[in-house]
Design an enzyme around this catalytic site. Structure first.
Site, mmCIF file in Angstrom:
data_model
loop_
_atom_site.group_PDB
_atom_site.id
_atom_site.type_symbol
_atom_site.label_atom_id
_atom_site.label_comp_id
_atom_site.label_asym_id
_atom_site.label_seq_id
_atom_site.Cartn_x
_atom_site.Cartn_y
_atom_site.Cartn_z
ATOM 1 N N LYS A 194 0.877 -1.183 0.000
ATOM 2 C CA LYS A 194 0.000 0.000 0.000
ATOM 3 C C LYS A 194 0.907 1.223 0.000
ATOM 4 O O LYS A 194 1.459 1.596 1.033
ATOM 5 C CB LYS A 194 -0.878 -0.029 1.263
ATOM 6 N N GLU A 269 9.199 1.545 11.204
ATOM 7 C CA GLU A 269 10.213 2.600 11.053
ATOM 8 C C GLU A 269 9.461 3.918 11.149
ATOM 9 O O GLU A 269 8.744 4.293 10.223
ATOM 10 C CB GLU A 269 10.936 2.431 9.713
ATOM 11 N N CYS A 303 12.908 11.072 7.847
ATOM 12 C CA CYS A 303 12.691 10.670 9.242
ATOM 13 C C CYS A 303 13.939 10.903 10.092
ATOM 14 O O CYS A 303 13.835 11.183 11.276
ATOM 15 C CB CYS A 303 12.233 9.220 9.315
ATOM 16 N N GLU A 400 8.780 16.190 16.123
ATOM 17 C CA GLU A 400 9.246 16.061 14.743
ATOM 18 C C GLU A 400 8.448 17.017 13.854
ATOM 19 O O GLU A 400 7.222 16.986 13.852
ATOM 20 C CB GLU A 400 9.045 14.623 14.259
HETATM 21 P P1 ADP Z 1 2.402 10.745 7.296
HETATM 22 O O1 ADP Z 1 1.798 11.466 8.444
HETATM 23 O O2 ADP Z 1 3.844 11.022 7.123
HETATM 24 O O3 ADP Z 1 1.603 10.793 6.026
HETATM 25 P P2 ADP Z 1 1.281 8.224 7.979
HETATM 26 O O4 ADP Z 1 1.761 7.363 9.088
HETATM 27 O O5 ADP Z 1 -0.034 8.891 8.116
HETATM 28 O O6 ADP Z 1 2.459 9.240 7.718
HETATM 29 O O7 ADP Z 1 1.256 7.413 6.624
HETATM 30 C C1 ADP Z 1 2.200 6.433 6.272
HETATM 31 C C2 ADP Z 1 1.490 5.302 5.566
HETATM 32 O O8 ADP Z 1 0.551 4.730 6.466
HETATM 33 C C3 ADP Z 1 0.686 5.753 4.351
HETATM 34 O O9 ADP Z 1 0.777 4.754 3.344
HETATM 35 C C4 ADP Z 1 -0.728 5.827 4.885
HETATM 36 O O10 ADP Z 1 -1.717 5.642 3.901
HETATM 37 C C5 ADP Z 1 -0.734 4.674 5.863
HETATM 38 N N1 ADP Z 1 -1.774 4.764 6.921
HETATM 39 C C6 ADP Z 1 -2.320 5.880 7.443
HETATM 40 N N2 ADP Z 1 -3.246 5.552 8.368
HETATM 41 C C7 ADP Z 1 -3.289 4.207 8.430
HETATM 42 C C8 ADP Z 1 -4.032 3.254 9.197
HETATM 43 N N3 ADP Z 1 -4.940 3.640 10.086
HETATM 44 N N4 ADP Z 1 -3.793 1.942 9.007
HETATM 45 C C9 ADP Z 1 -2.859 1.533 8.111
HETATM 46 N N5 ADP Z 1 -2.134 2.380 7.361
HETATM 47 C C10 ADP Z 1 -2.342 3.690 7.500
#
Ligand code: ADP
Length: 497
Positions: A194, A269, A303, A400
């Site tokens: 994903k 990570e 990061c 961060e």
């Molecule tokens: P950022 O804030 O840097 O966008 P996220 O942690 O929100 O980082 O996103 C990193 C990845 O995790 C993306 O691919 C996002 O679609 C996915 N993601 C966000 N929310 C969820 C969730 N509840 N469950 C699984 N994956 C998620």
């Protein structure tokens, strides 16, 4: 099609236009398919805020299809002779290199990073990662063990964990993909990926390359979509045995909680607030210039960005002056514009988040030395910003920011330094600049961080493990460790009597 691709001053490879003219679909079981409900979402050019193209939006039903395909493909892929799996990985590396312009320009457009970085850093690194793990594919082996039971033969065998759900962030789209997909494939696992919703495009190019490389159907599946929808469905799926995640602490926590239910393996990570420490005896010109690079690379959307600069008092003003010059010399612009040295932030949300931190820093009394504003450009830009003399307790030191924002702090007491540097919930990386080898290694020993760079910063290699301590996560990407984390150990006892 975004207007930048029509700009005659910018040389765009025809393959990019051709790729973007096609509908962006999910890649499931070796085929490009619409989302079951036909839904889409948009990805944007962050330099202009224009929509690039609609992308298929996977929902639970699509994730179910993809996981079923990955599960069905697992027996044949895991039993394929390892040297043949290695060949597939090597082929992928070759194809990534052959498509360097298409991939680099697409990532540059989607994320906004300067093209030269995408072309000369990201793409070669991705090819390296696939080649490195091709080497490991033939090196999974168990051991024979002597037991206390007479007349027995005991051995261990390494077998792939199963279906891996890979969920990645947007800051290094194809690079992070390679960190997750390559060790999984080498170990004989199958994958449902994903990508981040902000930067889904290069993962779809990679899906095309998988088909071209002869990756068997179902071994790699790419489900573009939204985190709370496709990502959450992948994490919750009972047939996914491991989640390999790069992203925020908030979502990492959620994944760890959800994965606990099915006792899935998890690699996380997450974020960082990495101290970059310059001692007075360092080569100051080099250290200061590199300190600027450590924070402004990828517009600070890294990061391990060296976002907290700690400088020994006697050289503090000198370092600050050099870092400020470096910041002021950046040229903001679209990643595809060859004159750009600092691209936009990935999204409006990210830009607003970073600008919010600039306001908080000012309100809490940080001294602004450089930048501090957005920009007149139409996209999601923030000027390279430096705040100085910032006390440890301020929000901008503790949290961060994930943007081109540096906080600088002087230090006098070397004894106190490591406890101050370690007084953060994160533990991803740290930099140490000194010409005294004892001081360097004492600091490396004392710092709570998954990586310590001495007289360098942001060095990465496919063979060197990468990952954090504390709230920066657990498990490692890259290196042997990432390969081994995709294998289960099976013990086989035989009674020879
Ligand atoms: P950022 O804030 O840097 O966008 P996220 O942690 O929100 O980082 O996103 C990193 C990845 O995790 C993306 O691919 C996002 O679609 C996915 N993601 C966000 N929310 C969820 C969730 N509840 N469950 C699984 N994956 C998620």
């Amino acid at each position: 099609m975004p207007t930048i691709l029509e700009d005659s001053a910018i040389a765009v490879d025809p393959s990019v236009r051709e790729f973007l003219s096609r509908p962006m679909k999910l890649f499931i079981n070796g085929e490009f398919v619409e989302a079951a409900d036909g839904g889409t979402f948009a990805t944007y050019d962050p330099a202009t805020a224009e929509e690039i193209t609609p992308i298929a939006r996977a929902q639970k039903e699509d994730i179910d299809r993809a996981v079923a395909a990955a599960k069905a493909a697992l027996p044949a892929w895991s039993k394929l002779p390892p040297n043949q799996r290695a060949r597939v990985l090597l082929k992928l590396a070759d194809l990534v290199e052959e498509n360097v312009d298409k991939i680099a320009q697409t990532d540059s457009l989607d994320l906004g990073k300067p093209l030269v970085v995408a072309r000369d850093y990201d793409v070669p690194f991705v090819a390296d990662v696939f080649r490195y793990y091709a080497g490991w594919a033939t090196k999974a082996h168990g051991e024979t063990l002597d037991s206390g039971w007479p007349d027995t033969h005991v051995y261990t065998k390494k077998q792939p964990i199963g279906v891996v759900g890979a969920i990645i962030a947007w800051n290094f789209p194809l690079t992070l993909l390679s960190w997750k997909v390559a060790p999984a494939l080498a170990a004989g696992c199958t994958v449902v990926l994903k990508p981040a919703e902000q930067t889904p495009l290069s993962a779809l190019i990679f899906a095309e390359l998988c088909a071209e490389a002869g990756v068997p159907d179902g071994v790699v599946n790419v489900c573009t979509g939204i985190g709370e929808e496709a990502g959450a469905a992948l994490v919750a799926h009972p047939d996914v045995r491991k989640i390999s995640f790069t992203g925020s602490l908030e979502v990492g926590r959620l994944i760890a909680q959800q994965a606990a239910r099915d006792l899935k393996h998890v690699t996380l990570e997450l974020g960082g607030k990495s101290p970059n420490i310059i001692f007075a005896d360092a080569d100051i010109e080099v250290a200061a210039a590199q300190a600027a690079q450590a924070i402004f690379f990828n517009s600070g959307q890294v990061c391990c960005a060296g976002s907290r600069l700690m400088v020994e008092k006697p050289v503090y003003d000198q370092v600050l002056e050099i870092v400020t010059d470096e910041a002021n010399n950046h040229k903001l612009g679209a990643g595809l514009d060859p004159s750009t040295t600092l691209g936009p932030l990935v999204s409006e949300e990210q830009m607003n988040r970073v600008r919010g931190y600039l306001r908080v820093g000012e309100e809490e009394g940080a001294r602004l030395v450089s930048g501090g504003n957005g920009s007149d450009l139409p996209g999601y830009f923030v000027e390279p910003t430096i705040m100085a003399d910032v006390p440890d307790h301020l929000t901008v030191v503790r949290e961060e920011i994930f943007g081109p924002v540096l906080v600088a702090q002087p230090f006098e007491d070397v004894e106190e330094l490591t406890s101050r540097a370690n007084d953060t919930e994160y533990g991803l990386a740290a930099g140490v600049w000194t010409t005294d080898v004892r001081k360097a290694h004492r600091a490396a020993e004392a710092l709570d961080a998954g990586t310590v760079w001495i007289n360098c910063y942001n060095y990465f290699d496919a063979g060197v493990p990468w990952g954090g301590w504390k709230l920066s996560g657990y498990g490692k990407d890259l290196g042997r460790e990432a390969f081994e984390k995709h294998l289960e150990t099976k013990v086989v006892w035989t009674n020879l009597a």
